[in-house]
Design a protein around this motif. Structure first.
Motif, PDB file in Angstrom:
ATOM      1  N   ALA A 256       0.865  -1.178   0.000  1.00  0.00           N
ATOM      2  CA  ALA A 256       0.000   0.000   0.000  1.00  0.00           C
ATOM      3  C   ALA A 256       0.904   1.231   0.000  1.00  0.00           C
ATOM      4  CB  ALA A 256      -0.887   0.001   1.234  1.00  0.00           C
ATOM      5  N   HIS A 257       0.536   2.243  -0.746  1.00  0.00           N
ATOM      6  CA  HIS A 257       1.367   3.445  -0.795  1.00  0.00           C
ATOM      7  C   HIS A 257       0.494   4.627  -1.193  1.00  0.00           C
ATOM      8  CE1 HIS A 257       1.303   1.658  -4.803  1.00  0.00           C
ATOM      9  NE2 HIS A 257       1.466   2.886  -5.281  1.00  0.00           N
ATOM     10  N   LYS A 258       1.063   5.814  -1.068  1.00  0.00           N
ATOM     11  CA  LYS A 258       0.306   7.010  -1.480  1.00  0.00           C
ATOM     12  C   LYS A 258       1.213   7.945  -2.257  1.00  0.00           C
ATOM     13  CE  LYS A 258       0.708   8.757   3.278  1.00  0.00           C
ATOM     14  NZ  LYS A 258       1.564   9.907   3.385  1.00  0.00           N
ATOM     15  N   HIS A 259       0.658   8.588  -3.223  1.00  0.00           N
ATOM     16  CA  HIS A 259       1.367   9.581  -4.040  1.00  0.00           C
ATOM     17  C   HIS A 259       0.334  10.348  -4.846  1.00  0.00           C
ATOM     18  CE1 HIS A 259       0.777   7.004  -7.575  1.00  0.00           C
ATOM     19  NE2 HIS A 259       1.111   5.986  -6.787  1.00  0.00           N
ATOM     20  N   ALA A 260       0.791  11.370  -5.552  1.00  0.00           N
ATOM     21  CA  ALA A 260      -0.144  12.200  -6.324  1.00  0.00           C
ATOM     22  C   ALA A 260      -0.805  11.391  -7.432  1.00  0.00           C
ATOM     23  CB  ALA A 260       0.612  13.374  -6.932  1.00  0.00           C
ATOM     24  N   SER A 306      -8.859   4.588 -10.776  1.00  0.00           N
ATOM     25  CA  SER A 306      -7.901   5.670 -10.578  1.00  0.00           C
ATOM     26  C   SER A 306      -6.724   5.069  -9.814  1.00  0.00           C
ATOM     27  CB  SER A 306      -8.569   6.801  -9.785  1.00  0.00           C
ATOM     28  OG  SER A 306      -7.689   7.883  -9.656  1.00  0.00           O
ATOM     29  N   ALA A 307      -5.517   5.140 -10.383  1.00  0.00           N
ATOM     30  CA  ALA A 307      -4.361   4.442  -9.798  1.00  0.00           C
ATOM     31  C   ALA A 307      -3.996   5.006  -8.433  1.00  0.00           C
ATOM     32  CB  ALA A 307      -3.168   4.520 -10.739  1.00  0.00           C
ATOM     33  N   ALA A 308      -4.173   6.297  -8.255  1.00  0.00           N
ATOM     34  CA  ALA A 308      -3.912   6.926  -6.960  1.00  0.00           C
ATOM     35  C   ALA A 308      -5.084   7.864  -6.696  1.00  0.00           C
ATOM     36  CB  ALA A 308      -2.600   7.692  -6.988  1.00  0.00           C
ATOM     37  N   PHE A 315      -4.025   6.052   0.818  1.00  0.00           N
ATOM     38  CA  PHE A 315      -3.258   4.845   0.525  1.00  0.00           C
ATOM     39  C   PHE A 315      -4.015   4.064  -0.539  1.00  0.00           C
ATOM     40  CE2 PHE A 315      -1.663   5.452   4.960  1.00  0.00           C
ATOM     41  CZ  PHE A 315      -0.319   5.511   4.644  1.00  0.00           C
ATOM     42  N   HIS A 316      -3.272   3.389  -1.401  1.00  0.00           N
ATOM     43  CA  HIS A 316      -3.929   2.517  -2.377  1.00  0.00           C
ATOM     44  C   HIS A 316      -3.055   1.292  -2.606  1.00  0.00           C
ATOM     45  CE1 HIS A 316      -1.526   5.483  -4.646  1.00  0.00           C
ATOM     46  NE2 HIS A 316      -1.161   4.426  -5.356  1.00  0.00           N
ATOM     47  N   GLN A 317      -3.696   0.219  -2.980  1.00  0.00           N
ATOM     48  CA  GLN A 317      -2.998  -1.050  -3.113  1.00  0.00           C
ATOM     49  C   GLN A 317      -3.708  -1.878  -4.177  1.00  0.00           C
ATOM     50  OE1 GLN A 317      -2.563  -2.736   0.755  1.00  0.00           O
ATOM     51  NE2 GLN A 317      -0.837  -4.035   0.162  1.00  0.00           N
ATOM     52  N   HIS A 318      -2.937  -2.382  -5.128  1.00  0.00           N
ATOM     53  CA  HIS A 318      -3.521  -3.076  -6.278  1.00  0.00           C
ATOM     54  C   HIS A 318      -3.221  -4.575  -6.214  1.00  0.00           C
ATOM     55  CE1 HIS A 318      -3.850   0.980  -7.828  1.00  0.00           C
ATOM     56  NE2 HIS A 318      -2.550   1.126  -7.794  1.00  0.00           N
ATOM     57  N   PHE A 319      -4.230  -5.388  -6.496  1.00  0.00           N
ATOM     58  CA  PHE A 319      -4.090  -6.847  -6.416  1.00  0.00           C
ATOM     59  C   PHE A 319      -4.534  -7.496  -7.724  1.00  0.00           C
ATOM     60  CE2 PHE A 319      -4.910  -5.056  -2.296  1.00  0.00           C
ATOM     61  CZ  PHE A 319      -4.099  -5.743  -1.410  1.00  0.00           C
ATOM     62  N   LEU A 408       4.753  -2.879  -7.185  1.00  0.00           N
ATOM     63  CA  LEU A 408       4.237  -3.466  -8.424  1.00  0.00           C
ATOM     64  C   LEU A 408       3.633  -2.447  -9.390  1.00  0.00           C
ATOM     65  CD1 LEU A 408       2.835  -6.933  -7.371  1.00  0.00           C
ATOM     66  CD2 LEU A 408       5.078  -6.347  -8.186  1.00  0.00           C
ATOM     67  N   PHE A 409       2.758  -1.591  -8.914  1.00  0.00           N
ATOM     68  CA  PHE A 409       2.267  -0.523  -9.797  1.00  0.00           C
ATOM     69  C   PHE A 409       1.516   0.521  -9.015  1.00  0.00           C
ATOM     70  CE2 PHE A 409      -0.404  -4.272 -10.195  1.00  0.00           C
ATOM     71  CZ  PHE A 409      -1.711  -3.862 -10.099  1.00  0.00           C
TER      72      PHE A 409
HETATM   73 FE   LIG Z   1       0.480   3.999  -6.787  1.00  0.00          FE
END
Ligand SMILES: [Fe+2]
Length: 409
Positions: A256-260, A306-308, A315-319, A408-409
């Motif tokens: 999980a991570h966060k960014h613009a 929306s990727a972020a 926070f967002h996390q892709h599976f 990962l992305f």
């Molecule tokens: Fe991201």
């Protein structure tokens, strides 16, 4: 004077109060107003399972049914819409001073493209999975000669132009020919298969204005994001609109991570889901009993997320959870988050989204994340008949660094 919604007036400051209203509605930007004026639905959320699920209404300007899409976090950065080319019909002729990327989600058809004053039309065919770009301000028309509908997902830089110029007449009636973008060359829409190395990063790039089948085409091995990761960057129509196509082996998930924000992930093959939650909920929202405030978006072919989402503080996390690899196209529009970093060109940029939060970054290490995530991921993979490739050592702080994949992305 008390505030009412009927008219604007000066909210005078008092001894202990500043002027103005503390809370107010987000203003409608020129592009918001333009979308409203077109009479089709405007879908605003973090994503949708597939754009085929979106309600569409007759769209007078385009001549088919459709819906605008503005996912959270992309407002003002770039726009999207989905439109149906009716069976045995065609959409209206268009030209516009903004870039347009088109992904065919369903059906078959063709496009005619030409320049102002040039009666020689170019013509190319497309099918489900075709990805192409209409050169800026070129005249074009989408035709569907089959007896089933064709669904097109379009990404544009229309919000940028509308919010800057606030003049639809100029955007739709400008006679300028961008011959630097579109020469009218006979092979302009002939797919180019050659890999051209990206001059800055040495990655695989492709200069082509049409990818006939982006769902099934061969992608070169990249290995950067995860072992087996494949990727290509199609550069289309001289656009500023940036995009890439990537494919992940499933069985692993990102931290999980966060960014613009800026990017939207478009699912081309396989299945996946994204979780996103405001940073104020902390690193373990399920454990904290706040799971109801976590947003989840599932996607499959034609799905978008929306990727972020939001404004860099979620926070967002892709599976990826399908047995087959998960293939995505990431669309960034003309202003990706790197281009919006402050500073002089050439300055070193740190990717805070890839650095653990304890070290001042925006990523939650696996050993700190909510245990719900791993349990659910592994259970979902098992149901799909796929295997987890997550290493138990990554969930233990003492051994977390060993062989750990990059974000990962
Ligand atoms: Fe991201």
């Amino acid at each position: 004077m008390p505030h009412d919604d009927k008219g604007s007036h000066w909210h005078e400051p008092t001894a202990d109060k500043m002027a103005g209203l503390g809370k107010f509605a987000r203003p409608a930007m020129p592009y918001d107003q333009f979308m409203e004026s077109e009479g089709v639905p405007i879908y605003r959320d973090i994503g949708v399972r597939t754009v085929l699920d979106l309600p569409m209404k007759p769209w007078k300007r385009l001549g088919g049914r459709g819906s605008y899409i503005q996912l959270f976090g992309t407002e003002g950065l770039w726009g999207m819409y989905v439109v149906e080319v009716p069976p045995g019909g065609a959409l209206n002729i268009e030209h516009h001073v903004y870039e347009k990327i088109v992904l065919v989600v369903e059906g078959r058809g063709s496009t005619e493209v030409w320049q102002e004053g040039n009666s020689k039309k170019q013509h190319f065919e497309w099918q489900k999975g075709s990805l192409f770009s209409i050169p800026i301000n070129a005249y074009h028309r989408f035709v569907n000669a089959t007896n089933s509908p064709a669904i097109l997902l379009c990404g544009t830089s229309a919000p940028n132009m509308f919010n800057l110029l606030d003049n639809p007449k100029f955007i739709f009636e400008c006679p300028f020919d961008f011959t630097d973008r579109y020469s009218g060359a006979a092979d302009y829409f002939t797919p180019q298969d050659d890999i051209a190395p990206d001059p800055v990063r040495g990655l695989a790039m492709k200069k082509t204005n049409l990818v006939p089948d982006v769902i099934n085409c061969e992608l070169p091995l990249d290995n950067r994001r995860s072992p087996g990761y494949r990727r290509i960057e199609p550069h289309m129509a001289g656009n500023r609109f940036y995009l890439w196509v990537g494919q992940h082996e499933t069985g692993r998930y990102s931290k999980a991570h966060k960014h613009a924000s800026a990017a939207i992930l478009v699912c081309l093959k396989g299945k996946g889901y994204t979780y996103t939650w405001p940073e104020a909920l902390g690193t373990r929202p399920w454990e904290a009993g706040k799971a109801d405030q976590v947003r989840r978006q599932d996607y499959e072919l034609g799905g978008i997320v929306s990727a972020a989402p939001m404004s860099g503080d979620w926070f967002h996390q892709h599976f990826g959870v399908s047995k087959d690899p998960l293939r995505l196209s990431a669309w960034f529009g003309p202003n990706n988050s790197t281009s919006r970093k402050p500073g002089r060109p050439g300055e070193q940029i740190t990717d805070r989204g890839a650095i653990d939060i304890k070290k001042g970054g925006g990523a939650i290490p696996y050993h700190e994340e909510d245990p719900h995530l791993r349990a659910e991921f592994e259970a979902t993979l098992a149901k799909e008949g796929a295997q987890s490739r997550m290493d138990a050592r990554w969930y233990d702080e003492a051994t977390a660094g060993i062989d750990q994949p990059k974000d990962l992305f």
